[in-house]
Design a protein around this motif. Structure first.
Motif, PDB file in Angstrom:
ATOM      1  N   HIS A 150       0.818  -1.227   0.000  1.00 39.02           N
ATOM      2  CA  HIS A 150       0.000   0.000   0.000  1.00 39.02           C
ATOM      3  C   HIS A 150       0.846   1.270   0.000  1.00 39.02           C
ATOM      4  N   SER A 151       2.099   1.139   0.440  1.00 41.89           N
ATOM      5  CA  SER A 151       2.950   2.334   0.517  1.00 41.89           C
ATOM      6  C   SER A 151       3.405   2.799  -0.872  1.00 41.89           C
ATOM      7  N   THR A 171       2.971   3.904  -4.862  1.00 42.03           N
ATOM      8  CA  THR A 171       1.947   4.534  -5.706  1.00 42.03           C
ATOM      9  C   THR A 171       2.274   4.304  -7.169  1.00 42.03           C
ATOM     10  N   ALA A 172       1.317   4.646  -8.037  1.00 41.70           N
ATOM     11  CA  ALA A 172       1.506   4.473  -9.482  1.00 41.70           C
ATOM     12  C   ALA A 172       2.748   5.223  -9.957  1.00 41.70           C
ATOM     13  N   ARG A 173       3.045   6.379  -9.325  1.00 41.84           N
ATOM     14  CA  ARG A 173       4.198   7.176  -9.748  1.00 41.84           C
ATOM     15  C   ARG A 173       5.499   6.390  -9.570  1.00 41.84           C
ATOM     16  N   GLU A 174       5.541   5.535  -8.511  1.00 37.25           N
ATOM     17  CA  GLU A 174       6.779   4.789  -8.235  1.00 37.25           C
ATOM     18  C   GLU A 174       6.927   3.531  -9.081  1.00 37.25           C
ATOM     19  N   GLN A 221      -1.604   9.505 -10.838  1.00 31.44           N
ATOM     20  CA  GLN A 221      -0.303   9.032 -10.368  1.00 31.44           C
ATOM     21  C   GLN A 221      -0.253   8.803  -8.858  1.00 31.44           C
ATOM     22  N   GLU A 222      -1.268   9.280  -8.125  1.00 31.95           N
ATOM     23  CA  GLU A 222      -1.274   9.054  -6.670  1.00 31.95           C
ATOM     24  C   GLU A 222      -1.928   7.716  -6.289  1.00 31.95           C
ATOM     25  N   ALA A 223      -2.513   7.001  -7.258  1.00 33.12           N
ATOM     26  CA  ALA A 223      -3.211   5.737  -6.945  1.00 33.12           C
ATOM     27  C   ALA A 223      -2.232   4.739  -6.323  1.00 33.12           C
ATOM     28  N   SER A 224      -2.709   3.975  -5.309  1.00 35.22           N
ATOM     29  CA  SER A 224      -1.818   3.005  -4.651  1.00 35.22           C
ATOM     30  C   SER A 224      -1.629   1.778  -5.542  1.00 35.22           C
ATOM     31  N   LEU A 225      -0.545   1.038  -5.279  1.00 35.18           N
ATOM     32  CA  LEU A 225      -0.246  -0.156  -6.091  1.00 35.18           C
ATOM     33  C   LEU A 225      -1.394  -1.180  -6.058  1.00 35.18           C
ATOM     34  N   ARG A 252      -4.506  -0.727  -5.807  1.00 35.33           N
ATOM     35  CA  ARG A 252      -5.622  -0.212  -6.613  1.00 35.33           C
ATOM     36  C   ARG A 252      -5.319  -0.357  -8.104  1.00 35.33           C
TER      37      ARG A 252
END
Length: 763
Positions: free
Chosen positions: A577-578, A580-583, A708-712, A714
């Motif tokens: 959960h930590s 995000t899509a950006r990472e 881009q803030e969506a969690s992995l 999700r």
């Protein structure tokens, strides 16, 4: 640094789909085989493409769908049912063919060897019999291994890991080709007749899947024949649904378990499921069992008696004689624990063995030699154990197919020979149903230990073979031993029937190795024809899975991981959960404009540094707001791209409208599916490079995007549930900032120390 030819041999999933042009390049390269191929299980291969389960709703697709009226849709639905019936019939017939040929060839081999042993027992010189048995086995297995290693390496093993990957959305080259089916069927016949510790049930699942993929497309690319039927189904979405029906029909034909087949497809494979699909798959499974049953009944001479629903029939378990009581439940749970531990040991040994094979035994000739060695060793071990065994049983009233007398008195046969001197399916049924006292505990103990190691060594050889039956046989042997020990302890109490414990042991061992729960419970219930054992079998399988998972993964998942396939499990890793899509996204993204220069498109596709095939289409203004999404065929050696792509020749045709006054239709793509021409095969002149191409017709104007803030978890859920191939990541101004593909998600997995990230490699 590996040459392209050397990494083609890594593992058995990794044969690469080469086009004619690339084959020519390939032969020009010097064929160097390094002695050791470095392999690391912490890698994810870049060479596997995704299948696109999501329809690309571009103008061409929408125009065609709007033209189809209600009646035409009804016709399409009827065609789906017809295809499912055809899948069932053909899968059943293939199963009959395998069964009849194996029965006759194995019978011939055992008669020859038995005659030889009987002759030499009287006058001495049994070493000749051993030599004959080992030579027969090794030569039959050699043929089976040569066709797999040199003609179609993807036909090796049971094929279940490959079909799991295909249904998960990974494109594995050659996996559903006609050539693969032919090699698979011949290979499995030869490996079972060659006396290896294998079964013919697992490969039926792969065979069913290939049949389904072939029929649903209405043509054969291998035979270069197009029957001009079922053209509507020429896309990944439809093909994958039919392949799940084929896999279910394969299970159904193998075990006579249509419900088990449907649950197998649901549990092991399909990432997308709906109610209509369930019905059609069940229909295909039922037809498959019925076909097999009818043909085998006619073959056995009792046409009206439908008594052989599957390739393996565990025989009827009589509830009155073999019921169970409440105090036996803890005993069954304990057997589940033993099965889980033994299954984990089997998988761990097989893991190290497979790593060794990938590193050192990657040349086809070495693979064939290894298969022959295993066949000869299997025959030798069997012979030595029969020779040393003094366990004699009276022939009267026994159902042994090839009784070997050896050093027993007249009217008696060697009990060890019933286990080794038979096809594994027959041995399983004997262990379930032979009356108490048919086996010496010492015989069973020795057999379990030897067969455990033989089966472990055999799985992963370059032959077509399944692991279902060897697992059942190992479990039935130690289960029967357990039952005999119980009746000694309880002074011959009536409830300790060894056959019942053989069944529970078989379930525990198979559950401990492959870790299937739901489908396996139903398969075992249907194969025994007895619902009474449903509860204990479920308990045993659940316990075996929980205990086994504590140590290592299931056998199929382990092999998928060893081949570095980007496989997506049901859920994202629990501690992710930590992120995000950006990472997790890939950047930078190559974008195209709605009206683009042909030269630019050709250069992007020729660029080997980027390896994705999806390109966001953006407005020409500076802030790059996304308006659509287009899939292009890169034409690399292993990508042939699914429906919704457009072949590079479109650039030339669309750009030179003065020369070509013909609009492309969806049919043009369907005719080329699934092997689109590679970019190298198309010559684009300098003048044509300057032309402009309008991508509006081919792009999907409504692609899925995530902020881009969506969690992995999700992002993972959206990607996995919709069966996507690419997912665009946008910022708060709807500008494209990155892209998520299957590899970006499969890269994260739970390891021993928590969340770990795999590195990507070209191998």
């Amino acid at each position: 640094q590996l040459t392209p030819s050397s990494f083609l041999r890594i593992g058995q999933l990794s044969n690469v789909d080469l086009n004619e042009d690339i084959r020519e390049l390939e032969t020009e390269l010097p064929r160097q085989h390094p002695n050791e191929i470095p392999h690391n299980e912490k890698l994810l291969s870049l060479k596997y493409e995704s299948l696109d389960y999501d329809n690309s709703e571009n103008q061409l697709f929408l125009e065609e769908e709007r033209r189809i009226n209600h009646t035409a849709f009804r016709t399409v639905e009827i065609k789906r049912w017809v295809i499912c019936a055809m899948i069932g019939i053909l899968t059943g017939l293939v199963a009959c063919f395998i069964d009849i040929v194996v029965e006759n060839l194995a019978g011939l081999k055992y008669r020859v060897v038995k005659g030889n042993i009987d002759k030499f027992t009287e006058k001495g010189g049994l070493s000749f019999s051993l030599l004959l048995w080992a030579t027969l086995n090794a030569s039959v297995v050699m043929v089976g291994s040569v066709i797999v290693a040199f003609i179609e390496p993807v036909a090796a093993g049971s094929g279940i890991p490959q079909i799991k990957c295909y249904l998960n959305g990974v494109k594995i080259p050659h996996v559903v080709r006609l050539k693969t089916l032919v090699i698979k069927v011949c290979g499995v016949i030869l490996s079972v007749v060659g006396g290896l510790a294998v079964g013919k049930e697992g490969p039926m699942i792969h065979s069913g899947a290939v049949i389904a993929a072939g029929i649903s497309q209405g043509r054969s690319t291998s035979l270069k024949r197009d029957f001009k039927i079922f053209e509507y189904f020429r896309r990944d979405t439809e093909k994958r649904d039919f392949v799940s029906a084929g896999a279910a029909a394969g299970v159904s034909a193998a075990f006579g378990a249509p419900v088990g087949g449907v649950l197998f497809s649901l549990e092991e494979g399909a990432s997308f499921w709906n109610q209509f699909l369930t019905w059609r798959i069940f229909f295909a499974s039922m037809i498959s069992t019925f076909t097999l049953n009818s043909v085998l009944s006619v073959y056995h001479g009792n046409a009206w008696d439908l008594s052989s629903p599957g390739l393996i029939n565990f025989g009827r378990f009589d509830t009155e004689k073999m019921g169970y009581t409440i105090q036996e439940i803890p005993i069954f749970i304990f057997m589940g624990v033993v099965g889980g531990i033994l299954g984990a040991l089997f998988n761990a040994l097989n893991y190290w063995l497979t790593m060794f094979r990938i590193r050192y035994i990657h040349r086809p000739c070495l693979q064939v030699v290894e298969a022959m060695l295993v066949a000869a060793v299997t025959a030798t071990v069997g012979f030595v154990m029969i020779y040393c065994s003094r366990d004699c049983q009276p022939i009267q009233g026994s159902s042994v197919a090839y009784p070997l007398q050896l050093f027993c008195a007249d009217g008696e046969y060697n009990s060890m020979a019933t286990a080794f001197f038979n096809t594994p399916e027959k041995s399983v049924v004997n262990l379930f149903h032979d009356p108490p006292g048919s086996y010496n505990p010492m015989t069973l103990g020795m057999f379990t230990v030897m067969y455990f190691f033989l089966a472990c060594w055999t799985y992963g050889l370059t032959v077509s073979a399944g692991v279902f039956i060897p697992s059942l046989l190992i479990g039935a042997a130690w289960g029967r031993l357990f039952g005999i020990s119980l009746s000694y302890l309880t002074k011959g109490s009536i409830w300790a029937d060894p056959g019942k414990y053989a069944l529970m042991g078989a379930a525990a061992q198979l559950g401990g190795i492959v870790r299937m729960t739901l489908s396996l419970t139903v398969i075992m219930m249907e194969a025994t024809g007895n619902v009474t054992y449903g509860f204990p079998i479920m308990l045993v399988l659940m316990t075996a899975k929980i205990v086994g998972d504590y140590f290592v993964e299931g056998l199929y998942d382990m092999h998928i991981q060893l081949q570095s396939v980007p496989f997506l499990h049901w859920e994202a890793p629990v501690t992710s959960h930590s992120l995000t899509a950006r990472e997790v996204m890939s950047t930078p993204v190559t974008c195209l404009r709605r009206i683009e220069r042909v030269g630019t498109v050709v250069d992007i596709l020729s660029d080997t540094s980027s390896n994705h095939n999806g390109f966001p289409v953006v407005e020409s203004n500076p802030d790059a707001t996304q308006v659509g999404w287009v899939l292009l065929v890169r034409g690399s050696s292993w990508d042939t791209g699914p429906d919704g792509h457009f072949p590079p020749k479109v650039f030339v045709e669309r750009a030179n409208l003065s020369l070509v006054q013909r609009r492309l239709k969806l049919k043009d793509f369907r005719d080329a599916y699934p092997r689109f021409p590679p970019l190298q095969s198309i010559h684009v002149s300098q003048d044509e490079r300057e032309c402009m191409i309008d991508l509006s017709e081919f792009m999907n104007p409504s692609p899925y995007t995530v902020p881009q803030e969506a969690s992995l978890p999700r992002v993972f859920k959206l990607f996995r549930a919709l069966g996507l191939r690419h997912l665009v990541v946008v910022d708060n101004r709807n500008e494209v900032v990155g892209m998520v593909t299957r590899k970006d998600l499969a890269r994260y997995r739970l390891g021993k120390e928590g969340l770990e990230e795999l590195s990507l490699a070209q191998t």
